[in-house]
Write an enzyme that holds these catalytic residues in place. Structure first.
Site, PDB file in Angstrom:
ATOM      1  N   HIS A  60       0.844  -1.212   0.000  1.00 50.16           N
ATOM      2  CA  HIS A  60       0.000   0.000   0.000  1.00 50.16           C
ATOM      3  C   HIS A  60       0.873   1.254   0.000  1.00 50.16           C
ATOM      4  CE1 HIS A  60      -4.051   1.789   1.507  1.00 50.16           C
ATOM      5  NE2 HIS A  60      -3.373   2.698   0.826  1.00 50.16           N
ATOM      6  N   HIS A  62       1.508   5.104  -2.083  1.00 48.40           N
ATOM      7  CA  HIS A  62       1.063   6.105  -3.066  1.00 48.40           C
ATOM      8  C   HIS A  62       2.305   6.755  -3.658  1.00 48.40           C
ATOM      9  CE1 HIS A  62      -3.228   5.959  -1.887  1.00 48.40           C
ATOM     10  NE2 HIS A  62      -2.741   5.668  -0.686  1.00 48.40           N
ATOM     11  N   ARG A  64       2.163   8.709  -6.384  1.00 46.30           N
ATOM     12  CA  ARG A  64       1.689  10.030  -6.854  1.00 46.30           C
ATOM     13  C   ARG A  64       1.877  10.322  -8.331  1.00 46.30           C
ATOM     14  NH1 ARG A  64      -1.701  10.504  -2.788  1.00 46.30           N
ATOM     15  NH2 ARG A  64      -0.792  11.199  -0.822  1.00 46.30           N
ATOM     16  N   ASN A  94      -4.879   5.995  -7.368  1.00 44.68           N
ATOM     17  CA  ASN A  94      -5.509   7.336  -7.310  1.00 44.68           C
ATOM     18  C   ASN A  94      -4.537   8.444  -7.724  1.00 44.68           C
ATOM     19  OD1 ASN A  94      -3.984   6.990  -4.960  1.00 44.68           O
ATOM     20  ND2 ASN A  94      -5.290   8.332  -3.740  1.00 44.68           N
ATOM     21  N   HIS A 179     -10.498  -0.017   0.651  1.00 47.09           N
ATOM     22  CA  HIS A 179     -10.438   1.035   1.668  1.00 47.09           C
ATOM     23  C   HIS A 179     -11.851   1.105   2.225  1.00 47.09           C
ATOM     24  CE1 HIS A 179      -9.691   5.456   2.905  1.00 47.09           C
ATOM     25  NE2 HIS A 179     -10.976   5.228   3.146  1.00 47.09           N
ATOM     26  N   ASP A 305       0.863   2.557   3.841  1.00 43.11           N
ATOM     27  CA  ASP A 305      -0.032   3.611   3.326  1.00 43.11           C
ATOM     28  C   ASP A 305       0.766   4.907   3.156  1.00 43.11           C
ATOM     29  OD1 ASP A 305      -2.177   5.017   2.391  1.00 43.11           O
ATOM     30  OD2 ASP A 305      -3.310   5.009   4.261  1.00 43.11           O
ATOM     31  N   HIS A 309       2.829  14.229   0.842  1.00 40.36           N
ATOM     32  CA  HIS A 309       2.295  15.520   0.397  1.00 40.36           C
ATOM     33  C   HIS A 309       3.426  16.530   0.501  1.00 40.36           C
ATOM     34  CE1 HIS A 309      -1.830  14.136   0.203  1.00 40.36           C
ATOM     35  NE2 HIS A 309      -1.683  13.566   1.385  1.00 40.36           N
TER      36      HIS A 309
END
Ligand SMILES: [Zn+2]
Length: 446
Positions: A60, A62, A64, A94, A179, A305, A309
């Protein structure tokens, strides 16, 4: 390069190995593992006092890219992965555009080939553009190399569509990763429905918004079969439902994150946006239930996860700051120091949760150092101390709730396919002082 790893202690539960071992690597693969391999003609690396584990696999992450390159790129995410001892990551869909076509699956594979650090397994979206209206082309994405499907980031509310997706994925023998969040119940909440959230006057989301969907997924799974994986379980209500599912022999895997295992809602005090994540941190009773579920094997995967950012975005006020924390570079030292060293979980069980079960779930190589398998491994220094400092991350995100924590169990060497990608905190192709191959061998011997 060929290499003999000597003097380290190997933990390889698949091969029932827990003790000193010599590991011979020829090219990309493990050639042999034995107590003593006798004289060889290959360079030797002395690992006295170190621990050798099969490479960690994060189910899991991200990354980006495409679309979120200010937060992370595939290259920076992969650098963070190998810095943290991860030899492979599965990346969520995503992005912008969403991973809902073979073109984007292929783009991610191409970019990770260029980065040449960790292995990257793309996850495709369940529905087109994560809209929850129409199934994405699962077969097409699987053909291109997607290793599972998830609408993580915008959970799929339509139960009949979820059922269809699970039926499709079961035919492909690939996991559906859910999720679990009923958006009508979480209703824009940014923190747990508890004392701290109310004190700060923030919109809250209750545990049942997660548990209701956990119940849905296990009931659908009972009907469909196939591979169901439940992402970032955070509440004791969900744990009770998973216990029920296990007792009723419903097949599933479930993950917990290091932050849900180690922190509570208290971390959001003073509007700390580095503790804003979804699902939110909950109470100490929830945290204890998660640890217990891990110890009992009800939860069988630990995933980061990793959700980077840019520092600017996290500087916003709590309500408007984005959800998510980074995790690839802190996961192992946190789990080693706070769980294994405390006697709460064995190192072999940690290897199961961070390597073996993730490899099985994704249906990819890894999880063991069996002769013939790819030489994907990590060397840990159990004694080396490390203070968490976001400024030093390879990730573009610095949003960690563990700033200033003193930890041990630092990954000091990460090898992927026989190639050393990280050595003493330096990442190949990224750190200017990562040594050339001949020089590296010389350095390794020092
Ligand atoms: Zn999620």
């Amino acid at each position: 390069m060929d290499l003999l790893l000597k003097g380290g202690v190997l933990h390889d539960p698949v091969n029932d190995w827990e003790g000193p071992a010599e590991i011979l690597i020829k090219g990309e693969r493990i050639e042999a593992v034995s107590l003593s391999l006798g004289p060889t003609d290959v360079p030797e690396l002395e690992l006295e006092g170190k621990i050798v584990l099969p490479g960690l696999i994060d189910v899991h992450t991200h990354l980006r890219e495409p679309g979120g390159e200010k937060k992370e790129t595939i290259a920076t995410g992969c650098a963070a992965a190998v810095a943290g001892g991860f030899t492979a990551v599965a990346c969520m869909a995503n992005t912008n555009p969403v991973v809902d076509s073979k073109i984007i699956v292929n783009f991610i594979k191409e970019r990770s080939r260029q980065a040449d650090l960790a292995r990257v397994y793309p996850l495709g979206a369940l529905t087109c553009n994560l809209k929850g209206e129409q199934l994405a082309p699962l077969w097409e994405m699987a053909q291109e190399g997607a290793r599972g499907f998830s609408d993580d980031g915008r959970p799929l509310m339509d139960s009949s569509l979820m059922l269809k997706a699970m039926q499709f994925a079961a035919v492909l023998d690939l996991p559906v990763i859910s999720h679990c969040e009923d958006l009508s119940l979480s209703a824009g909440g940014v923190v747990h429905d508890g004392v701290y959230g109310h004190r700060l006057g923030l919109p809250v989301q209750p545990s049942i918004s997660e548990a209701v969907m956990v119940a849905r997924e296990i009931l659908l799974q009972q009907k469909v079969g196939g591979k169901l994986h439940l992402a970032h379980i955070s509440s004791r209500e969900s744990v009770s439902l998973l216990r029920w599912a296990q007792e009723n022999e419903i097949n599933f895997t479930a993950e917990v994150t290091p932050h849900h295992l180690l922190l509570t809602e208290e971390a959001v005090e003073h509007f700390n946006t580095d503790a804003k994540m979804n699902p939110p941190l909950r109470t100490s009773m929830d945290r204890d239930a998660l640890l217990e579920a891990l110890q009992e094997g009800i939860i069988d995967i630990i995933a980061t996860d990793h959700a980077p950012h840019s520092p600017r975005e996290k500087e916003a006020d709590f309500l408007n700051a984005p959800f998510g924390v980074v995790g690839l570079e802190t996961a192992f030292p946190l789990l080693w120091t706070k769980i294994v060293e405390q006697g709460l979980f064995s190192l072999s069980d940690l290897v199961r949760c961070l390597s073996i079960t993730p490899a099985n779930l994704l249906g990819v190589p890894g999880g063991s150092l069996s002769p013939g398998s790819p030489a994907d491994l990590v060397v840990i220094d159990p004694c080396r101390e490390y203070v968490v400092n976001g400024n030093k991350f390879y990730s573009r995100g610095q949003n960690t709730p563990f700033k200033g924590w003193r930890l041990k169990g630092v990954p000091v060497l990460t090898m992927v396919g026989g190639d050393i990608k990280m050595w003493q905190g330096r990442v190949k192709g990224v750190s200017h002082d990562f040594p050339e191959p001949e020089r590296l061998l010389y350095k390794l011997r020092e």
